[in-house]
Design a protein around this motif. Structure first.
Motif, short mmCIF file in Angstrom:
data_model
loop_
_atom_site.label_atom_id
_atom_site.label_comp_id
_atom_site.label_asym_id
_atom_site.label_seq_id
_atom_site.Cartn_x
_atom_site.Cartn_y
_atom_site.Cartn_z
N SER A 6 4.87 6.00 36.22
CA SER A 6 4.69 5.41 37.55
C SER A 6 4.37 6.45 38.62
O SER A 6 3.91 6.10 39.72
CB SER A 6 5.96 4.66 37.97
N LEU A 7 4.60 7.73 38.34
CA LEU A 7 4.42 8.78 39.35
C LEU A 7 2.94 8.97 39.67
O LEU A 7 2.09 8.93 38.78
CB LEU A 7 5.00 10.10 38.86
N PRO A 8 2.60 9.21 40.96
CA PRO A 8 1.21 9.54 41.30
C PRO A 8 0.85 10.89 40.68
O PRO A 8 1.68 11.79 40.62
CB PRO A 8 1.24 9.60 42.84
N LYS A 9 -0.38 11.01 40.23
CA LYS A 9 -0.81 12.21 39.53
C LYS A 9 -1.88 12.96 40.34
O LYS A 9 -2.64 12.31 41.06
CB LYS A 9 -1.36 11.85 38.13
N PRO A 10 -1.97 14.28 40.18
CA PRO A 10 -1.07 15.16 39.43
C PRO A 10 0.26 15.30 40.17
O PRO A 10 0.30 15.29 41.39
CB PRO A 10 -1.84 16.47 39.37
N VAL A 11 1.33 15.49 39.40
CA VAL A 11 2.66 15.55 39.98
C VAL A 11 3.43 16.74 39.42
O VAL A 11 3.27 17.11 38.27
CB VAL A 11 3.43 14.22 39.72
N ALA A 12 4.26 17.33 40.27
CA ALA A 12 5.12 18.45 39.88
C ALA A 12 6.54 17.93 39.76
O ALA A 12 7.09 17.41 40.74
CB ALA A 12 5.04 19.55 40.93
N VAL A 13 7.13 18.06 38.59
CA VAL A 13 8.48 17.52 38.34
C VAL A 13 9.46 18.66 38.11
O VAL A 13 9.25 19.51 37.23
CB VAL A 13 8.48 16.57 37.13
N LEU A 14 10.53 18.67 38.90
CA LEU A 14 11.63 19.60 38.68
C LEU A 14 12.69 18.91 37.83
O LEU A 14 13.17 17.83 38.19
CB LEU A 14 12.24 20.03 40.02
#
Length: 322
Positions: A114-122
């Motif tokens: 569901s996250l908008p891309k590109p996305v940075a995930v911690l």
């Protein structure tokens, strides 16, 4: 030293023995000295790392029931908001069924998709980061181009067996361990402690394949940054970067300063110094050998440049951060 991984150690503490608490499930247990991680600094380091890569979409995936994970989530979100963005925080559904591994996987998979891309995930720690990488693989999500993943702890085993290898924030647990041992010795000798916290500090980010991407809209700047990072082990010149991008040096300098906030020359130096710092922490290679591998004609020149940039000699940096 008591390490509380599951329950509050009331019965042990009733013995009133000299104790230092390294707690996992609660914030702190007064009045004993506690070992805690500087989660504010960890989260700021993560946010700055992703922002410098040009990301505009961010996520955090941790554990709702651990205070340290909640702290990292809150601090990370604050830093991202300061930059004018918002972080998407994973929240596990309240139903008890999601305590089961299969359903937890499905929940995180759906969140990642569901996250908008590109996305940075911690990720809240390296194990959570490895878990996210596995789910990206089974969901057909490309790492790092669609989702860049950053862990915390720099557990070398976990990071190296992850696919792709996991970038992680190095935490100086060893230094905290020495401080805890020294403090415990004083307590055992009957001395009272004025120090109620032993703070574990993050040191640097060890970059690996899971974040090897740039979310830069300007293709010229993205090409320049990639070229600089791919050639961090040679003494690169600004002219060579401009030739790779196929625009004039002057135009590239202007665009670079506007987009990144500093000069191409500074970026080359910063990238080189970060490369040296990573090698110092990750290996036991002698300084002279590192200088030789990175194309320095004289080890003294590398030591001087590193000291000017990091405010520590390579040897002192290794002692402090490894």
């Amino acid at each position: 030293i008591i390490y509380s991984s599951i329950v509050y150690p009331k019965e042990i503490l009733k013995l009133n023995l000299p104790s230092i608490i390294a707690t996992y499930t609660v914030n702190q247990i007064p009045p004993w000295p506690n070992i805690i991680v500087n989660n504010k600094k960890v989260s700021k380091m993560a946010a700055d790392f992703f922002l410098n890569k040009g990301f505009k979409h961010f996520g955090y995936c941790g554990f709702d029931y651990f205070p340290w994970s909640q702290e990292r989530s809150a601090y990370f979100n604050t830093e991202i908001r300061k930059a004018g963005h918002a972080a998407h925080i994973y929240k596990k559904p309240k139903s008890k069924i999601y305590n089961m591994w299969k359903y937890e996987q499905d929940s995180v998979k759906n969140w990642l998709k569901s996250l908008p891309k590109p996305v940075a995930v911690l990720a809240s720690n390296d194990l959570r980061g490895q878990f996210i990488l596995e789910l990206c693989k089974t969901s057909g999500l490309n790492v790092p181009d669609e989702i860049a993943v950053l862990g915390i702890d720099n557990d070398k085993v976990v990071c190296s067996i992850s696919s792709p290898p996991l970038t992680s924030i190095n935490i100086n647990y060893q230094k905290a361990g020495f401080e805890a041992a020294q403090l415990l010795e004083k307590l055992m000798n009957g001395q009272k402690s004025q120090k109620q916290q032993i703070i574990i500090e993050p040191t640097t980010i060890i970059t690996r394949r899971s974040t090897d991407t740039l979310a830069i809209d300007d293709k010229d700047i993205a090409t320049a940054l990639s070229f600089i990072r791919e050639n961090a082990n040679i003494p690169l010149q600004v002219d060579e970067v401009a030739q790779e991008v196929l625009i004039s040096k002057r135009t590239l300098q202007r665009k670079f300063k506007k987009s990144i906030g500093h000069s191409i020359g500074y970026e080359i130096k910063k990238t080189r110094m970060e490369k040296i710092a990573n090698i110092l922490i990750e290996t036991d290679r002698p300084v002279y050998r590192i200088a030789n591998e990175l194309g320095y004609n004289d080890c003294t020149n590398m030591v001087r440049s590193f000291r000017q940039f990091m405010e520590l000699t390579p040897q002192a940096y290794r002692r402090k951060h490894k």
